[in-house]
Design a protein around this motif. Structure first.
Motif, PDB file in Angstrom:
ATOM      1  N   LEU A 123       0.835  -1.199   0.000  1.00 38.08           N
ATOM      2  CA  LEU A 123       0.000   0.000   0.000  1.00 38.08           C
ATOM      3  C   LEU A 123       0.869   1.248   0.000  1.00 38.08           C
ATOM      4  N   GLN A 180      -2.859   5.053   1.033  1.00 41.37           N
ATOM      5  CA  GLN A 180      -3.716   3.866   1.165  1.00 41.37           C
ATOM      6  C   GLN A 180      -3.585   3.241   2.548  1.00 41.37           C
ATOM      7  N   PHE A 209     -10.727  -1.403  -1.062  1.00 47.39           N
ATOM      8  CA  PHE A 209      -9.685  -2.388  -0.803  1.00 47.39           C
ATOM      9  C   PHE A 209     -10.207  -3.793  -1.075  1.00 47.39           C
ATOM     10  N   ALA A 229      -4.893  -2.792  -2.339  1.00 45.34           N
ATOM     11  CA  ALA A 229      -5.674  -1.772  -3.030  1.00 45.34           C
ATOM     12  C   ALA A 229      -6.178  -2.334  -4.350  1.00 45.34           C
TER      13      ALA A 229
END
Length: 77
Positions: A5, A9, A63, A76
């Motif tokens: 990530l 994120q 997600f 993600a």
């Protein structure tokens, strides 16, 4: 291959996780024993325990979840 990530994120996923009770996570679990730039440029979050609403909210936030050696990894989409 999933790299991890981004910092943005990561923060978004932690914000979602923090809203739920009894959530146990592991941060930055190495991939194949290799750490690389993990914790500096990209991050990994593995869920070990959470309530069902947590996974639903993670999906709603953009997600996906992938089962791996460290548990349920947040990725993600």
């Amino acid at each position: 291959m999933v790299q991890g990530l981004t910092p943005e994120q990561f923060n978004q996923a932690i914000a979602v996780l923090a809203q739920h009770h009894t959530t146990k996570i592991m941060l930055n679990f190495p991939r194949n024993g290799f750490v690389g730039d993990m914790g500096r440029t990209h991050y990994r979050i593995h869920i070990h325990q959470c309530c069902p609403g947590c996974t639903k909210d993670l999906h709603a936030a953009g997600f996906d979840l992938q089962m791996g050696e460290g548990g349920l990894e947040i990725i993600a989409i």
